[in-house]
Enzyme design. Structure first.
Site, mmCIF file in Angstrom:
data_model
loop_
_atom_site.group_PDB
_atom_site.id
_atom_site.type_symbol
_atom_site.label_atom_id
_atom_site.label_comp_id
_atom_site.label_asym_id
_atom_site.label_seq_id
_atom_site.Cartn_x
_atom_site.Cartn_y
_atom_site.Cartn_z
ATOM 1 N N LYS A 16 -11.463 -1.745 5.289
ATOM 2 C CA LYS A 16 -11.444 -2.674 5.143
ATOM 3 C C LYS A 16 -12.396 -3.846 5.448
ATOM 4 O O LYS A 16 -13.716 -3.136 5.478
ATOM 5 C CB LYS A 16 -10.495 -2.753 4.196
ATOM 6 C CG LYS A 16 -9.264 -2.182 4.161
ATOM 7 C CD LYS A 16 -10.290 -0.833 2.807
ATOM 8 C CE LYS A 16 -8.030 0.264 2.741
ATOM 9 N NZ LYS A 16 -7.914 1.113 3.782
ATOM 10 N N TYR A 50 0.808 -1.172 -0.080
ATOM 11 C CA TYR A 50 0.045 0.046 0.220
ATOM 12 C C TYR A 50 0.467 0.945 0.161
ATOM 13 O O TYR A 50 2.043 1.361 0.899
ATOM 14 C CB TYR A 50 -0.817 0.082 1.160
ATOM 15 C CG TYR A 50 -1.824 1.400 1.370
ATOM 16 C CD1 TYR A 50 -2.150 1.764 0.228
ATOM 17 C CD2 TYR A 50 -1.539 1.794 2.529
ATOM 18 C CE1 TYR A 50 -3.024 3.041 1.123
ATOM 19 C CE2 TYR A 50 -1.778 3.374 2.775
ATOM 20 C CZ TYR A 50 -2.538 4.099 1.781
ATOM 21 O OH TYR A 50 -3.338 4.479 2.238
HETATM 22 O O1 P1T Z 1 -6.448 4.092 5.440
HETATM 23 P P1 P1T Z 1 -5.702 2.722 6.528
HETATM 24 O O2 P1T Z 1 -6.615 2.483 7.964
HETATM 25 O O3 P1T Z 1 -4.572 3.721 7.129
HETATM 26 O O4 P1T Z 1 -4.604 1.777 6.122
HETATM 27 C C1 P1T Z 1 -3.799 1.059 5.930
HETATM 28 C C2 P1T Z 1 -3.511 0.327 4.749
HETATM 29 C C3 P1T Z 1 -2.632 -0.672 5.523
HETATM 30 N N1 P1T Z 1 -2.912 -2.343 4.185
HETATM 31 C C4 P1T Z 1 -3.535 -1.835 3.769
HETATM 32 C C5 P1T Z 1 -2.873 -3.575 2.462
HETATM 33 C C6 P1T Z 1 -4.375 -1.269 3.100
HETATM 34 O O5 P1T Z 1 -4.258 -1.159 1.601
HETATM 35 C C7 P1T Z 1 -4.623 0.115 3.891
HETATM 36 C C8 P1T Z 1 -4.937 1.762 3.323
HETATM 37 N N2 P1T Z 1 -5.319 0.766 1.786
HETATM 38 C C9 P1T Z 1 -6.145 1.665 0.909
HETATM 39 C C10 P1T Z 1 -6.511 3.294 1.588
HETATM 40 C C11 P1T Z 1 -6.447 1.737 -0.541
HETATM 41 O O6 P1T Z 1 -7.969 2.087 -1.364
HETATM 42 O O7 P1T Z 1 -5.090 1.059 -0.932
#
Ligand code: P1T
Length: 385
Positions: free
Chosen positions: A200, A103
């Site tokens: 998610k 990410y």
């Molecule tokens: O957005 P947050 O709750 O801080 O999470 C970060 C995060 C960590 N690990 C993975 C695999 C992720 O996909 C994400 C956040 N990703 C998005 C916002 C996205 O649209 O890919």
């Protein structure tokens, strides 16, 4: 309360969520309080201050730990805050081996914040087990996996990489956000800690931002819990409640996400405007066999490359009616996004391109709507793209 040997769907609904003892409330109350009355100085119920402990957060931590088969859980205000808490446990001079396709926000935290604080990183191709092994040195104090990766859906061999890291005494973190504990069990495959953006699939309704770290390793979790309280990146009670409401339906939602995604992937494979489809459930995926072994089902995320690059991608994204053009993933509604401009813009262009994150790449989070409506929407937008 669930029995310890209850199965996943039962744990999802009951673990950490016994009826509240005073009133019998079937749902865990939202303990919207910052502090707790003490009988005398230091004579309290175990709850002193809500940064340190809150009953609604306790319930969520117990619930998520049960789902991952972990002894301990620590929840955070976002997935990035959870990542940050783990990184805070390292010290100047420590070296981390990480998958390169992760990410964008995780990469930014590693590259822009923790490098400045004296950590050193090696980024290796996510699916190349040998690359992780060769990158480890005497200074390596953590291996960071994300699998399937975001956004290229590469699959890392959790068991093989954990076995190699274990020989060197190096702990492994698996970001299990894309798979969820329903589809993939990192701790059973040898991982030390599991990380989630609960924003998610665990939350599942695009109405909360949160993160979690789950593990059975007492020493590591003591450090993570210490940072949780010391740095204070904790979630609000209301957000813990919403996440708990989400996890109750995780299994049924994931089954539908996977069924719908399988059908959408087939549609994309057959479309003349699509150059390449990346979905672990397709036999054309380079780690299809590993994904079938390591995951119960291939998940709800699909990435694909549209012919005609950025312009076609733009037309496609703007032409959707049922899919919403938005960052994030894992909610009941289908989302579509452009990683290079949106979720992974924080990775410098040359690095993005070297990693295969091209301007024609589109990522979809397939929701649980009627799949025929999703198929019609994509078909029509692709025809126009
Ligand atoms: O957005 P947050 O709750 O801080 O999470 C970060 C995060 C960590 N690990 C993975 C695999 C992720 O996909 C994400 C956040 N990703 C998005 C916002 C996205 O649209 O890919």
């Amino acid at each position: 309360m669930a029995k310890e040997n209850s199965r996943f769907e039962t744990l999802a609904i009951h673990a950490g969520c016994a009826p509240e003892p005073v009133t019998g409330s079937v749902n865990v109350p939202i303990f919207q309080t910052s502090t707790y009355a003490q009988r005398g100085p230091g004579d309290h119920t175990g709850f002193e201050y809500s940064r340190t402990r809150n009953p609604t957060r306790d319930a969520l931590e117990a619930n998520l730990a049960a789902l991952e088969g972990a002894k301990h859980g620590a929840c955070f205000g976002s997935g990035c805050a959870a990542t940050d808490a783990i990184m805070h446990c390292l010290s100047v001079g420590d070296h981390v081996v990480s998958a390169d396709d992760i990410y964008g926000g995780t990469f930014r935290l590693f590259d822009k914040v923790y490098r400045r604080h004296g950590l050193d990183f090696s980024f290796v191709p996510a699916a190349d087990t040998n690359a992780y092994v060769s990158a480890m040195t005497d200074r390596t104090k953590l291996v960071w996996l994300e699998t399937p990766t975001n956004p290229l859906l590469s699959i890392a061999d959790i068991e093989a990489i954990c076995a190699a890291a274990k020989k060197r005494g190096v702990p492994v973190v698996v970001d299990n956000t894309f798979a969820t504990p329903y589809l993939q069990r990192p701790l059973e495959l040898g991982a030390t800690m599991v990380l989630h953006s609960v924003t998610k699939y665990l939350g599942g309704h695009s109405d909360v931002v949160g993160g979690a770290v789950l593990a059975s390793d007492d020493a590591w979790m003591e450090r993570v819990k210490f940072v949780q309280n010391a740095a204070g990146g904790v979630p609000a009670p209301m957000d813990c409640f919403l996440t708990l409401r989400g996890t109750k339906t995780l299994a049924v939602r994931m089954d539908r996400h996977c069924d719908n995604a399988g059908q959408i992937a087939e549609l994309l494979v057959g479309h003349k405007k699509v150059e390449k489809v990346i979905y672990p459930g397709l036999t054309s995926h380079p780690q299809h066999a590993l994904a079938s072994r390591q995951m119960k089902k291939p998940g709800g995320m699909i990435s694909f490359v549209v012919k005609g690059g950025l312009e076609s991608a733009r037309r496609l994204l703007q032409g959707m009616k049922v899919f919403t053009l938005a960052e994030s993933l894992g909610g009941v509604e289908s989302l579509i996004e452009h990683p290079a401009i949106m979720t992974h813009a924080s990775i410098p262009r040359e690095l993005r391109e070297a990693r295969g994150l091209s301007d024609g790449l589109v990522r979809i989070s397939v929701g649980i709507e009627n799949v025929a409506d999703l198929a019609d929407d994509l078909q029509a937008a692709l025809d126009r793209a």
